[in-house]
Design a protein around this motif. Structure first.
Motif, PDB file in Angstrom:
ATOM      1  N   ASP A 178       0.871  -1.172   0.000  1.00 27.37           N
ATOM      2  CA  ASP A 178       0.000   0.000   0.000  1.00 27.37           C
ATOM      3  C   ASP A 178       0.912   1.227   0.000  1.00 27.37           C
ATOM      4  N   THR A 179       1.082   1.828  -1.178  1.00 24.39           N
ATOM      5  CA  THR A 179       2.085   2.882  -1.341  1.00 24.39           C
ATOM      6  C   THR A 179       1.851   4.050  -0.404  1.00 24.39           C
ATOM      7  N   ARG A 180       0.635   4.530  -0.319  1.00 23.28           N
ATOM      8  CA  ARG A 180       0.359   5.694   0.526  1.00 23.28           C
ATOM      9  C   ARG A 180       0.547   5.368   1.999  1.00 23.28           C
ATOM     10  N   LYS A 181       0.088   4.180   2.418  1.00 15.54           N
ATOM     11  CA  LYS A 181       0.274   3.790   3.814  1.00 15.54           C
ATOM     12  C   LYS A 181       1.756   3.647   4.138  1.00 15.54           C
ATOM     13  N   GLU A 182       2.483   3.035   3.213  1.00 19.91           N
ATOM     14  CA  GLU A 182       3.923   2.866   3.397  1.00 19.91           C
ATOM     15  C   GLU A 182       4.610   4.224   3.532  1.00 19.91           C
ATOM     16  N   PHE A 183       4.177   5.165   2.698  1.00 24.44           N
ATOM     17  CA  PHE A 183       4.771   6.496   2.701  1.00 24.44           C
ATOM     18  C   PHE A 183       4.508   7.217   4.022  1.00 24.44           C
ATOM     19  N   TYR A 184       3.258   7.223   4.461  1.00 25.30           N
ATOM     20  CA  TYR A 184       2.922   7.966   5.682  1.00 25.30           C
ATOM     21  C   TYR A 184       3.425   7.265   6.945  1.00 25.30           C
ATOM     22  N   ASP A 185       3.515   5.927   6.906  1.00 28.06           N
ATOM     23  CA  ASP A 185       4.039   5.202   8.071  1.00 28.06           C
ATOM     24  C   ASP A 185       5.511   5.510   8.312  1.00 28.06           C
ATOM     25  N   HIS A 186       6.238   5.802   7.222  1.00 31.80           N
ATOM     26  CA  HIS A 186       7.671   6.068   7.361  1.00 31.80           C
ATOM     27  C   HIS A 186       7.963   7.524   7.687  1.00 31.80           C
ATOM     28  N   GLN A 187       6.936   8.369   7.699  1.00 33.58           N
ATOM     29  CA  GLN A 187       7.145   9.765   8.057  1.00 33.58           C
ATOM     30  C   GLN A 187       7.064   9.927   9.580  1.00 33.58           C
ATOM     31  N   SER A 188       7.930   9.217  10.255  1.00 38.06           N
ATOM     32  CA  SER A 188       7.940   9.267  11.714  1.00 38.06           C
ATOM     33  C   SER A 188       8.616  10.546  12.196  1.00 38.06           C
ATOM     34  N   LYS A 189       8.539  10.760  13.492  1.00 40.65           N
ATOM     35  CA  LYS A 189       9.117  11.965  14.086  1.00 40.65           C
ATOM     36  C   LYS A 189      10.634  11.962  13.918  1.00 40.65           C
ATOM     37  N   ASP A 190      11.190  13.138  13.652  1.00 42.79           N
ATOM     38  CA  ASP A 190      12.638  13.260  13.486  1.00 42.79           C
ATOM     39  C   ASP A 190      13.349  13.027  14.811  1.00 42.79           C
ATOM     40  N   ASP A 191      14.507  12.358  14.732  1.00 42.99           N
ATOM     41  CA  ASP A 191      15.288  12.086  15.933  1.00 42.99           C
ATOM     42  C   ASP A 191      15.966  13.353  16.458  1.00 42.99           C
ATOM     43  N   LEU A 192      16.311  14.266  15.549  1.00 39.46           N
ATOM     44  CA  LEU A 192      16.988  15.497  15.932  1.00 39.46           C
ATOM     45  C   LEU A 192      15.986  16.640  15.966  1.00 39.46           C
ATOM     46  N   ASP A 193      16.078  17.480  16.986  1.00 39.33           N
ATOM     47  CA  ASP A 193      15.083  18.528  17.190  1.00 39.33           C
ATOM     48  C   ASP A 193      15.777  19.795  17.659  1.00 39.33           C
ATOM     49  N   TYR A 194      15.278  20.944  17.197  1.00 40.82           N
ATOM     50  CA  TYR A 194      15.864  22.221  17.617  1.00 40.82           C
ATOM     51  C   TYR A 194      15.598  22.527  19.086  1.00 40.82           C
ATOM     52  N   ALA A 195      14.728  21.761  19.713  1.00 39.13           N
ATOM     53  CA  ALA A 195      14.526  21.930  21.153  1.00 39.13           C
ATOM     54  C   ALA A 195      15.798  21.601  21.926  1.00 39.13           C
ATOM     55  N   ASP A 196      16.696  20.800  21.307  1.00 38.52           N
ATOM     56  CA  ASP A 196      17.958  20.431  21.966  1.00 38.52           C
ATOM     57  C   ASP A 196      18.978  21.559  21.934  1.00 38.52           C
ATOM     58  N   VAL A 197      18.737  22.580  21.102  1.00 37.70           N
ATOM     59  CA  VAL A 197      19.708  23.655  20.921  1.00 37.70           C
ATOM     60  C   VAL A 197      19.377  24.804  21.868  1.00 37.70           C
TER      61      VAL A 197
END
Length: 515
Positions: A178-197
């Motif tokens: 399922d191309t769309r499901k595969e695409f959106y499932d892999h759009q997980s939260k980024d490991d790096l965040d500007y909150a760390d800066v």
């Protein structure tokens, strides 16, 4: 007996259907025509071993193989499988009934095991366009190819499975993704965040402006000031990839063999950070078998060059044309390929050879001449393609310890997406222009003309701060983006003022002043 099977040759992002013709006659010779490279010519030995291992004999006959079209270069080992199947069918070991229904690719091991190949996704797109019923690929490539809808993709483990399948002796189910499901499932939260800066709000603001308008940016500051840390977090505030961008990006990584096994789609914007010792070919692509370079692998993402003056000057100069055209054409004596390379160029550098020019806590040992020579390693034409030049200083310990966590990337990204939406609407009728950084001179005058106060401020800055003439258009582009972030139709003096502050290296007194 003449038999035909079908596969594909990948040349850049262009894929050409290749017809493999095999004819068996009396004799003991093996002839291969059709501009196959060394890997293709060596396939005979791999095929013979794979056949023997799986209970078949390589025909003792005069075998003529033609790879059509004969004037197209064929490179790589992905022709092994269709060539083996054609030889087996010509020898009567496999019925021909289904051979014209499938495109097939795969490298054969000596035991007949199918090894993964490069470029499965663009090959699958071509197979669908040519109205083949299905595509047979190695098991490791099945999910990558199966993101193409309306095409049956069969992932096979070895040559014997393919023989059984084409002989209707065993049923295999096509791989479904399922191309769309595969695409959106892999759009997980980024490991790096500007909150760390902590701190560095002015630099984070510059990065936000760069992300909102697609502008190239260079950060200048001493070691340990956080340049690399902030650059690596830039993808976390960029707009998410669209599905079409994801497919295009995945194709490039597929051709380069950079996709991990089992990966179907790249759902996050690429971030490439080549070492300063990188060669020209590794950066822009090419080689004996033309492959994408780092700039193409960064397509739809970020190319980060840390310690920019340490790169070979000639290597940096080859970036000029790709930054302008957003495509790279690699021309050699026998081939020419084109790869897309629309990326944000982010660079960092020290202000001088020792790194501490203008630093209040460290003494700089460089002379003005040394500083000027160091800065001159970056040519004017290259710097001309960088819209934002941001100065950064190291934070003292007391400021680091007291500083509150920074604003999360998710909040910054919302503002960036809103600004990009304004630009999408602005340029909806203009082909190949998607953001403010891509505006031409005519568009700058149409969309980024400041009000009277802004124009007067720009005139004063050009005269008093000794800004170069090339800074004029860059300032207006960046000011347009700042106005978009403020949801302002008019470019005003405050937007111009902020944009002027991002042209530090254009001032003529760099080596005579402190940061």
């Amino acid at each position: 007996m003449l038999v035909k099977t079908f596969c594909a040759a990948v040349n850049g992002l262009k894929v050409t259907t290749v017809t493999i013709e095999v004819n068996l006659n009396k004799g003991v010779m093996y002839h291969l025509t059709g501009l196959g490279d060394e890997s293709v010519r060596e396939s005979r030995d791999r095929i013979a071993s794979a056949m023997q291992y799986n209970g078949f004999r390589f025909p003792i006959a005069d075998i003529t193989v033609n790879l059509a079209p004969a004037d197209l270069r064929k490179e790589g080992s992905s022709f092994d499988l269709p060539l083996a199947i054609a030889i087996l069918a010509a020898n009567g070991n496999i019925p021909e009934d289904h051979l014209n229904e499938f495109m097939m690719v795969g490298e054969l091991g000596l035991d007949g095991k199918l090894q993964p190949i490069k470029g499965a996704l663009p090959i699958a797109i071509k197979a669908r366009a040519e109205h083949f019923r299905g595509l047979i690929v190695p098991k490791e490539n099945e999910r990558e190819a199966a993101v193409v809808n309306n095409l049956e993709v069969y992932g096979m483990t070895n040559l014997f499975d393919v023989i059984q399948f084409l002989s209707d002796k065993q049923i295999f189910d096509p791989t479904i993704v399922d191309t769309r499901k595969e695409f959106y499932d892999h759009q997980s939260k980024d490991d790096l965040d500007y909150a760390d800066v902590r701190g560095q709000e002015n630099v984070k603001r510059a990065l936000e402006v760069a992300a909102a308008g697609g502008h190239n940016l260079v950060m200048v500051g001493p070691p340990g000031s956080g340049k690399s840390m902030m650059a690596k977090r830039l993808p976390s505030i960029l707009p998410p990839l669209t599905l079409s961008e994801s497919l295009e990006t995945t194709q490039i990584h597929s051709i380069a063999g950079k996709l991990e096994n089992g990966t179907s789609l790249i759902a996050k914007r690429p971030f490439r950070a080549p070492h300063h010792t990188i060669s020209e070919i590794a950066l822009v692509g090419g080689g004996s078998n033309p492959m994408p370079g780092e700039i193409s692998l960064a397509h739809n993402g970020v190319l980060f060059c840390d310690e920019l003056p340490e790169f070979n000057k000639h290597t940096l100069e080859v970036l000029r044309q790709p930054l302008e055209d957003r495509t790279i054409t690699i021309s050699r004596a026998k081939y020419s390929v084109e790869y897309p390379c629309s990326f944000m160029f982010i660079a960092s550098m020290n202000p001088c050879p020792c790194g501490y020019y203008g630093d209040p806590t460290h003494h700089c040992v460089c002379s003005p001449g040394q500083i000027q020579r160091y800065m001159n390693k970056i040519s004017g034409p290259l710097m001309d393609r960088i819209d934002i030049q941001c100065e950064i200083s190291a934070l003292p310990f007391k400021d680091i310890s007291k500083a509150q966590p920074g604003e999360p990337s998710a909040e910054i990204r919302k503002r960036v997406i809103a600004a990009r939406a304004i630009q999408t609407e602005r340029f909806k009728d203009i082909k190949a222009i998607h953001c403010n950084a891509q505006m031409t001179e005519r568009m700058i005058h149409k969309y980024a003309e400041p009000d009277e106060q802004g124009l007067e401020l720009l005139r004063i800055a050009m005269e008093r701060q000794n800004l170069s003439a090339r800074a004029y258009s860059r300032i207006l582009k960046v000011a347009r983006t700042i106005a978009d972030l403020a949801n302002s139709e008019q470019v005003s003096s405050e937007h111009i003022a902020e944009a002027i502050s991002y042209r530090a290296l254009d001032r003529g007194d760099w080596a005579e002043r402190g940061i």
